[in-house]
Structure formats: structure tokens, C-alpha cells
Design an enzyme around this catalytic site. Structure first.
Site, PDB file in Angstrom:
ATOM      1  N   SER A  94      -9.486   1.569   3.008  1.00  0.00           N
ATOM      2  CA  SER A  94      -8.629   2.403   2.177  1.00  0.00           C
ATOM      3  C   SER A  94      -7.606   1.601   1.367  1.00  0.00           C
ATOM      4  O   SER A  94      -6.913   2.161   0.515  1.00  0.00           O
ATOM      5  CB  SER A  94      -7.892   3.415   3.063  1.00  0.00           C
ATOM      6  OG  SER A  94      -7.078   2.753   4.016  1.00  0.00           O
ATOM      7  N   SER A 112      -9.968  -1.116   6.951  1.00  0.00           N
ATOM      8  CA  SER A 112      -9.354  -0.841   5.650  1.00  0.00           C
ATOM      9  C   SER A 112      -8.706  -2.043   4.985  1.00  0.00           C
ATOM     10  O   SER A 112      -8.235  -1.946   3.858  1.00  0.00           O
ATOM     11  CB  SER A 112      -8.313   0.272   5.793  1.00  0.00           C
ATOM     12  OG  SER A 112      -8.933   1.503   6.049  1.00  0.00           O
ATOM     13  N   LYS A 172       0.854  -1.181   0.000  1.00  0.00           N
ATOM     14  CA  LYS A 172       0.000   0.000   0.000  1.00  0.00           C
ATOM     15  C   LYS A 172       0.896   1.239   0.000  1.00  0.00           C
ATOM     16  O   LYS A 172       1.917   1.278   0.706  1.00  0.00           O
ATOM     17  CB  LYS A 172      -0.880  -0.036   1.250  1.00  0.00           C
ATOM     18  CG  LYS A 172      -1.939   1.043   1.354  1.00  0.00           C
ATOM     19  CD  LYS A 172      -2.781   0.780   2.604  1.00  0.00           C
ATOM     20  CE  LYS A 172      -3.919   1.771   2.763  1.00  0.00           C
ATOM     21  NZ  LYS A 172      -4.758   1.442   3.940  1.00  0.00           N
TER      22      LYS A 172
END
Length: 512
Positions: A153, A177, A68
Site C-alpha cells: 500500500s 506494503s 505515507k
């Protein structure tokens, strides 16, 4: 295949790059990959050379994985957190978990797109929106007439794994997330117990909830990666738990009979360990032989398995069919009642207690300011200066920054009774009258939280959670089975998830 000499790490990197170029940056443009590591081929050749000479670094030797784009890498890749303001930012060093991955032989293939600043930019942000791509990653199961959310996210991470752009990706989780995008994209998402995985070198939100974790295509892959990244980091004091999870034999409990929340008792409980953890254990141990027979698995149907909980009829049918398969495999399925958050969804006028954003916003302001102050290549050193930079560059924030401004305007973050009361309220709703209470009252081994409406509950309580694919709805949307474990009982949770995975439908494959 690597061990058998059927392929090489360099060929794998080429194959992934070809697929990314054809479908992520061109073709149907899934937009899940932010940046490709220009050193990936050189690293792959080095790993191949080491393998040829009998030097195997670990279980991930020569395996390409992604990160990420809020996780620092001290290489030729940027760390942007989805923000135009950080598009030219290079971290000075690897995050602790990146060092661990490299030491284990992994090839960092690239970075994944994500919700800009984890969704804190604008209160009207679309799901997983990022200013740096002026949009969101595309769920690979979407059709022309039906656009599905990628999840946030860590949406880019889940999309890239589902679409086979990487063997795995590392996401982060503060309030769902990891497991939300895993659910939406038909992959496995594992959020470990808070404190097991270091946050050093990860753009932060809230230390009492932040956890990096793997997004993979199967449970065993998640366990393999977890065994690498779960480690003691002297710069992250909470990670003493990484040592304890392999050493202690205590049981973690919280007294849910008390009418008021004892924060001291909660803190003690968060440091204690379940009876299933043995000296020197690996999270991959016993996964292949794990069974559901005799396991007590709770499920919260009230509230979550309804329109109030965001689930539609065909998704509920898929989940119920999955639960039936678990029962046929020997699991004892138990309906859990008295789960405050779920009951408040169904009968809001009866339950006035609510989660709020005080803890998240206060924590984010303090931690982001600390992160920005340490960066040497940015024109701003604080959230206030970042907001001013954005105002001077309005093209960087096409949907505005009202959420960032709301966070900046908070006075005395953390050092106020509003924060203390809010945190106590969150733990009461999510822990005592949520997960902890359910485990104690029903003496269950795992808890199913249907859908994604409850995504912040296990994160707030600190419990581990794993989402595994359990089918696909008539509308073509993947459905996930979300299993919560006891605090620090991650090994037992992974074994139950592996046993569930064997009896459930195979992971859905998108047409990419």
C-alpha cells in the site's frame, strides 16, 4: 553537499517542489504526492540557520523526506489514509516517529498517496487505488504500451523516491506494503522486525504485524533513518525491543521440531535477540565494510520463481544473474526446500493449508474503531459510522466499499477461537514451516524470497526484510532482491544487503 556549503536545505526544498510540480501534479502526472508541507520552506530556513551556527540536530539535519499519508502530523498537513472521508482531517499531534524525525533535523516535505485504508475498501480495488485521487500512483518505469503496478500500500512513497521527488519516504507494512512497492519501483524498502518502530499516531491494521519503515535509494540511507525511528515509545509497549536490540546478546530461536505450535515459545522467541547485536550498536555501523564472503544465503526457488509465483521469464533471469553475482562475491547460496507457502503454490492439491484474512480483518476492525473514536474533527467515530457516511456520499467511494462492510460485519473480533486458530495457522505456515524453519534447518544468515507473492510471509512471521534493486527486465520492469533476516537481527540483515548492493547493478533510473 550541505556540509560542504554547496547547497542549502531551502534550495533542496525548492528543487524538489519544482520537480514535483513539473512531473507529479503536471507532466506525466505520477500522482505520488498527496500534499506538500506549506511550512517546509520556513523549516528549511531554520535548519540552514542552525547549521550556520554550528547546531546540527542529527544525521538527517536539513534533509527533506516524505511520509505515507497514514502517519499523523500535528501541522498544516492532513492525514487521509487515501480516503475522501478523511480529506479534511487534521491530526492533533505528530506520530511518535515523526517527532523523532523532526528531532533529528529532518524536514517533513509532504505526504504520499497510498492504497485507501491499505486496500480494505473494495475487494476489486486496483493496485494502490485511492478514492481521494480516484486512481493509483503511476510507476515511473511505465511506458505508453506497458503500464506497471506501483505496488501497495506504500506505492506513493516508493514512486516518489524512485522519481526523485524526495530523498526518502516512510512507509508502513502489515503484509508486504513496503517491499512490494520497493520491488516494483527499483528502490530500497526496509521493514524492520515487528516491535522495533512505534505505531503510535499511525492509522493501524494489526499490531502484531504493523511496522513503519524507510523507503530509500540505497541501503545506508535506510539504516540512517532506521537509527532515528527505532526507539522506545511508552505508548507502544512492543517497542521495548528497540532498547533490547542495542543491549542484549541472546539468540532468537523457535523450536521447529514440535508438531503443534507453542504460542508461548513463539512469544518468547520474538523477544530474544541475535548474537550479532552488541551494546550501543548503530544500524549504520559496519555497512561500508560488510562482505559476502562466507555468508550463507538461502533462496526459495520452488513455487516463487515460476508462473505460479507471479514471476515471468526475464524477471527470473535478472534475479538468477544477481544471485550468481552474490556467489561470485563469496556468498554460499543454498536452495531451501520444505517452504510450505511456496510448495502450496506449485502443488496446491498436496498442501491444503492456507493463509486467510481472519487475523487481518479482525485486527483492522478493532484498531480502526479505536483510532476513529479518538478523532475530534470527524463526523464519524467508528467503522460503522464511516460506512454510513460513505453511503451518504457515494462519490467518495466510486468503486464501492464491500471490503469495509465485510470487515464491519465480523462478530466479536479477536475474542473468538477463529482468530486464535487463524493466528496459530498463520505462524505455522509463515514461521515454523516457513522462515523460522528455514533459518534453523539450513543455518543461514539471510533468506531470499523471489518476487512479491510471498510478501505477507515475513510480515506475518515478524521477521525483518529488505528489498534492494538487482536489475531491470527486458520489458523495462525493475526487479528486486528480497532478503529476510532473523528476528531482531536487523543489523546483520542490513550489512548483508549493503554488501549485496555493492556487487549488483546500480539502481535503475526512470526517465522522469
Amino acid at each position: 553537499m550541505l556540509e560542504a556549503g554547496e547547497t542549502t536545505s531551502e534550495k533542496l526544498v525548492w528543487a524538489y517542489l519544482e520537480h514535483i510540480a513539473a512531473e507529479d501534479t503536471a507532466g506525466i502526472r505520477l500522482k505520488s504526492v498527496r500534499e506538500f508541507n506549506p511550512d517546509a520552506f520556513a523549516i528549511a530556513r531554520e535548519r540552514d540557520w542552525e547549521r550556520a551556527h554550528g547546531k546540527i540536530r542529527g544525521a538527517l539535519h536539513g534533509i527533506p523526506i516524505m511520509l505515507k499519508d497514514s502517519i499523523d502530523t500535528g501541522d498544516k498537513m492532513h492525514t487521509t489514509c487515501g480516503s475522501v472521508a478523511l480529506k479534511d482531517h487534521y491530526a492533533e499531534s505528530d506520530a511518535f516517529i515523526v517527532k523523532r524525525l523532526r528531532e533529528a533535523g529532518a524536514i517533513i516535505l509532504g505526504k504520499n498517496n497510498l492504497s485507501e485504508y491499505y486496500g480494505f475498501v473494495s475487494m476489486s480495488s486496483p493496485n494502490c487505488y485511492s478514492g481521494i485521487i480516484n486512481g493509483s500512483p503511476i510507476n515511473p518505469f511505465s511506458k505508453e504500451d506497458k503500464k506497471l503496478k506501483p505496488g501497495g500500500s506504500s506505492g506513493g512513497s516508493a514512486v516518489s523516491v524512485a522519481a526523485d521527488f524526495t530523498a526518502a519516504s516512510i512507509g508502513t507494512d502489515t503484509a508486504g506494503s513496503i517491499f512490494e512497492p520497493a520491488c516494483f519501483n527499483g528502490v530500497v524498502g526496509y521493514k524492520p522486525t515487528v516491535g522495533l518502530v512505534s505505531r503510535t499516531g499511525v492509522l493501524p491494521v494489526l499490531m502484531c504485524q504493523d511496522v513503519p519503515g524507510p523507503i530509500t535509494r540505497c541501503v545506508k540511507d535506510a539504516a540512517i533513518i532506521a537509527d532515528v525511528i527505532i526507539a522506545r515509545d511508552e505508548d507502544d509497549p512492543d517497542t521495548f525491543r528497540a532498547e533490547e536490540i542495542r543491549q542484549s546478546t541472546k539468540t532468537a530461536t523457535v523450536d521447529t521440531t514440535k508438531k503443534s505450535l507453542d504460542l508461548g515459545a513463539v512469544a518468547d522467541a520474538l523477544t530474544e535477540i541475535s548474537p550479532n547485536v552488541q551494546m550501543g550498536i548503530k544500524l549504520t555501523d559496519g555497512l561500508d565494510d560488510a562482505e559476502l564472503s562466507g555468508k550463507r544465503i538461502g533462496i526459495v526457488r520452488t513455487g516463487y520463481m515460476s508462473a505460479a509465483g507471479g514471476m515471468i521469464r526475464d524477471e527470473i533471469e535478472v534475479l538468477e544473474a544477481a544471485v550468481n553475482k552474490l556467489e561470485e562475491a563469496g556468498a554460499n547460496i543454498i536452495d531451501v526446500e520444505g517452504f510450505l507457502h511456496a510448495e502450496a503454490l506449485e502443488v496446491p492439491e498436496k498442501h491444503t493449508e492456507r493463509l486467510n484474512d481472519v487475523v487481518m480483518c479482525d485486527g483492522f476492525k478493532v484498531r480502526l474503531n479505536h483510532y476513529l473514536a479518538k478523532q475530534k474533527d470527524l463526523p464519524f467515530k467508528s467503522l460503522a459510522e464511516l460506512i454510513a457516511w460513505n453511503k451518504a456520499h457515494p462519490e467518495a467511494i466510486p468503486i464501492g466499499q464491500d471490503y469495509l462492510e465485510y470487515v464491519e460485519n465480523r462478530e466479536n473480533p479477536i475474542m473468538n477461537m477463529a482468530f486464535v486458530d487463524a493466528r496459530a495457522n498463520d505462524l505455522d505456515i509463515c514461521g515454523e514451516r516457513g522462515i523460522w524453519g528455514a533459518f534453523d534447518r539450513y543455518e543461514i544468515d539471510a533468506l531470499i524470497l523471489p518476487g512479491v507473492t510471498a510478501q505477507g510471509i515475513p510480515a506475518t512471521a515478524g521477521n525483518p526484510i529488505i528489498s534492494i534493486p538487482c536489475g531491470i527486465s527486458e520489458s523495462g520492469a525493475p526487479v528486486g532482491l528480497n532478503l529476510v533476516g532473523r528476528i531482531m537481527d536487523d543489523h546483520e540483515l542490513l550489512k548483508i544487503a549493503a554488501a549485496c548492493e555493492r556487487v549488483l547493478p546500480k539502481r535503475p533510473i526512470p526517465e522522469v
